[in-house]
Enzyme design. Sequence first.
Site, PDB file in Angstrom:
ATOM      1  N   THR A 115     -17.030  17.941  -5.197  1.00 53.28           N
ATOM      2  CA  THR A 115     -15.808  18.460  -4.564  1.00 53.28           C
ATOM      3  C   THR A 115     -14.719  18.938  -5.254  1.00 53.28           C
ATOM      4  O   THR A 115     -14.188  18.317  -6.241  1.00 53.28           O
ATOM      5  CB  THR A 115     -15.243  17.538  -3.599  1.00 53.28           C
ATOM      6  OG1 THR A 115     -16.194  16.969  -2.658  1.00 53.28           O
ATOM      7  CG2 THR A 115     -14.077  17.929  -2.988  1.00 53.28           C
ATOM      8  N   LYS A 190     -14.829  22.126   2.850  1.00 56.18           N
ATOM      9  CA  LYS A 190     -14.835  20.841   2.547  1.00 56.18           C
ATOM     10  C   LYS A 190     -13.168  20.290   2.791  1.00 56.18           C
ATOM     11  O   LYS A 190     -13.013  19.355   3.260  1.00 56.18           O
ATOM     12  CB  LYS A 190     -15.099  20.470   1.182  1.00 56.18           C
ATOM     13  CG  LYS A 190     -14.863  19.041   0.478  1.00 56.18           C
ATOM     14  CD  LYS A 190     -15.823  18.206   1.471  1.00 56.18           C
ATOM     15  CE  LYS A 190     -15.608  16.708   0.784  1.00 56.18           C
ATOM     16  NZ  LYS A 190     -16.481  15.688   1.211  1.00 56.18           N
ATOM     17  N   LYS A 258      -7.432  13.228  -5.168  1.00 54.89           N
ATOM     18  CA  LYS A 258      -8.131  14.346  -5.783  1.00 54.89           C
ATOM     19  C   LYS A 258      -8.435  15.543  -4.738  1.00 54.89           C
ATOM     20  O   LYS A 258      -7.756  16.643  -4.820  1.00 54.89           O
ATOM     21  CB  LYS A 258      -9.444  14.086  -6.774  1.00 54.89           C
ATOM     22  CG  LYS A 258      -9.840  15.379  -7.100  1.00 54.89           C
ATOM     23  CD  LYS A 258     -11.399  15.534  -7.439  1.00 54.89           C
ATOM     24  CE  LYS A 258     -12.432  14.739  -6.428  1.00 54.89           C
ATOM     25  NZ  LYS A 258     -13.406  15.598  -5.778  1.00 54.89           N
TER      26      LYS A 258
END
Length: 309
Positions: A115, A190, A258
């Site tokens: 990711t 995502k 994050k």
Amino acid sequence: MTSSINPRTYEPAPARRVAFLGLGVMGYPMAGHLARAGHAVTVYNRTAAKSEAWCAEFAETGKVQHANTPREAAQGADIVFCCVGNDDDLRSVVLGADGAFAGMQPGAIFVDHTTASAAVARELDTAAKALGLQFIDAPVSGGQAGAQNGQLTVMCGGSQPAFDAVRPTALAFSRAFTRIGDSGAGQLAKMVNQICIAGLVQGLSEAIAFGQHAGLDMPLVLDVISKGAAQSWQMENRGKTMVEGRFDFGFAVDWMRKDLGLVLDEAKRNGARLPVTALVDQFYADVQRAGGNRWDTSSLITRLVTKKA
Ligand SMILES: NC(=O)c1ccc[n+]([C@@H]2O[C@H](COP(=O)([O-])OP(=O)(O)OC[C@H]3O[C@@H](n4cnc5c(N)ncnc54)[C@H](OP(=O)(O)O)[C@@H]3O)[C@@H](O)[C@H]2O)c1
């Protein structure tokens, strides 16, 4: 020996020579499914002990080996899969003299399951094209259990021909492997996923804390309302453990921060307003300050109730 992956049936696919870089919580079982599905797999992990353990576990497939550098792992591979931590980790295994791109043969495809930002996906896509290689950003959803069961949902960005070439192989560890659009589109999808999760988990936390303050039997309430319009994956899979104060289920608060950082950076660029997501990001910072870096994301509720020992 207990296997790190659960058995599943694989769709027939041509046997490929592949590499897998990054044998963490996600990469280790994903690479395992590729081996069990009949592909020849060369693995690389920064901490070599994990590559050795992985090779020992999957030696029975007869087609596994480990390499000392990403470059060595990528040599001769049709597809190089990767799942490391963040943008900089990704650059460090892809670029440079020992990076994967230096070892890949023309036409080979790099598939990144980290990711990461849409910007790094586009940067590496451009670098790949300059070398006659192809790059697909392919972040995953489904967590550790999805990786172990070979049932991840994967959102891809990149060219249609590269996507079509990779899909039959990637179905060894995924139940859905879908092209969203051009380079970076997988990472953007995502981000949409993480925005949904941030709001959902905060809503569920407030609901459970409210019910507890009201003295309700919350496992019973969750059983009832999860049959109605408030139902969600988070409620079904995390609701009762949130009531119990148990937060050891995979996806860590550090990873979520994050991801929300990537989301908020992207929103600055594209002008989207994300007031709730920005607030929940700060709530997760509170959880980190309370020592919850490695608790899973449902620990958001600890700001509202006293965590049980
Ligand atoms: N865990 C989940 O439930 C989940 C769900 C969806 C998406 N993701 C995403 O998937 C990615 C991986 O997550 P994970 O849970 O598998 O993480 P993890 O268990 O911490 O594993 C990270 C892997 O990356 C390697 N790595 C990190 N920095 C590196 C560097 N600079 N150079 C070389 N290798 C490096 C690590 O090597 P070492 O073994 O040497 O440390 C390890 O193999 C993250 O981007 C995460 O956000 C995770």
